[in-house]
Design an enzyme around this catalytic site. Structure first.
Site, PDB file in Angstrom:
ATOM      1  N   ASP A 106     -42.199  93.081 -15.245  1.00 50.99           N
ATOM      2  CA  ASP A 106     -42.508  94.312 -14.444  1.00 50.99           C
ATOM      3  C   ASP A 106     -42.729  94.031 -13.006  1.00 50.99           C
ATOM      4  O   ASP A 106     -42.590  92.883 -12.493  1.00 50.99           O
ATOM      5  CB  ASP A 106     -44.196  94.582 -14.697  1.00 50.99           C
TER       6      ASP A 106
HETATM    7  N1  URA Z   1     -46.050  91.750 -20.416  1.00 48.05           N
HETATM    8  C1  URA Z   1     -46.200  92.661 -19.388  1.00 48.05           C
HETATM    9  O1  URA Z   1     -47.016  93.507 -19.594  1.00 48.05           O
HETATM   10  N2  URA Z   1     -45.604  92.828 -18.191  1.00 48.05           N
HETATM   11  C2  URA Z   1     -44.590  91.738 -17.931  1.00 48.05           C
HETATM   12  O2  URA Z   1     -43.999  91.643 -16.948  1.00 48.05           O
HETATM   13  C3  URA Z   1     -44.172  90.957 -19.061  1.00 48.05           C
HETATM   14  C4  URA Z   1     -45.031  91.079 -20.035  1.00 48.05           C
END
Ligand code: URA
Length: 228
Positions: A106
């Site tokens: 993310d």
């Molecule tokens: N889980 C999440 O919530 N975000 C990420 O970037 C990776 C795994």
């Protein structure tokens, strides 16, 4: 490696266009082993090619580790903020096959992201059958409860909008509101949603391991090539 046309090799690795390879040859800047190349259309083993006395970069495929900073997106689309591709050596953007991330993090997550131009690696690590372990450190908004360890390990955690429960995951509480979570899946926003399903909000998220790869002390925003 099996022989390919010199101009195709050099251009597909992002150095310049095929036409420009002819100029490099004419200028005596390309060698095949010890010998000066005399034609751009000759078929050669990519590993033997030297440009300005340097071997070509990753002729057999690129693999690198990036320490993704918070605020960068893993898509190529404009308008969502800076992209992780801006952190890579510019020449990589001209490679064919094109360079991509293996899975995504993310925008608000930092840590280990693998980068490659090898489609089989992307598939191996991201296919639903892959059991590649990903390790995250999550800081949450209030103290964690030991009961979460068994809940996350149970294989029964349901995420909103999904039909199948999450596979068993290993939770280690390393400080009152900080945990290490090891997953073998890669669902959308999985770590944040798993904690949210139990009443915790993830405030900070960082990935330290991906399969056999460990971020170690690679500085934020830095890239560590792992190809030959
Ligand atoms: N889980 C999440 O919530 N975000 C990420 O970037 C990776 C795994």
């Amino acid at each position: 490696m099996s022989p390919r046309r010199l101009d195709r090799i050099v251009s597909s690795l992002g150095y310049c266009s095929r036409r420009e390879v002819r100029d490099l040859v004419a200028d005596g800047r390309i060698r095949i082993g010890e010998d000066l190349a005399t034609r751009a259309d000759v078929r050669v083993d990519p590993e033997l090619v030297r440009l300005d006395n340097e071997p070509l970069e990753a002729p057999g495929g690129l693999l690198a580790m990036l320490h993704k900073p918070i605020g960068y997106v893993c898509t190529r689309a404009d308008g969502e903020g800076p992209t992780v591709y801006e952190l890579l050596p510019p020449r990589w953007m001209s490679r064919n096959p094109r360079v991509t991330t293996i899975g995504r993090l993310d925008k608000d997550t930092s840590g280990l992201l693998l980068i490659t131009d090898q489609g089989d690696l992307v598939h191996r690590y991201t296919s639903p059958k892959s059991d590649c372990e990903k390790v995250y450190v999550a800081e949450v908004d209030h103290d964690l409860d030991e009961s979460l360890i068994a809940i996350f390990a149970s294989g029964t955690v349901m995420l909103r909008g999904e039909e199948k429960p999450c596979l068993p995951a290993k939770l280690e509480i390393i400080a009152p509101s900080t945990a290490r979570l090891t997953l073998t899946e890669g669902r959308y926003h999985q770590v944040r949603r798993m904690f949210a399903s139990q009443g915790w909000h993830v405030e900070k998220l960082h990935r330290t391991h991906f399969g056999d790869y460990e971020l170690g002390d690679l500085a934020e925003g830095e890239v560590a090539p792992m190809h030959r």
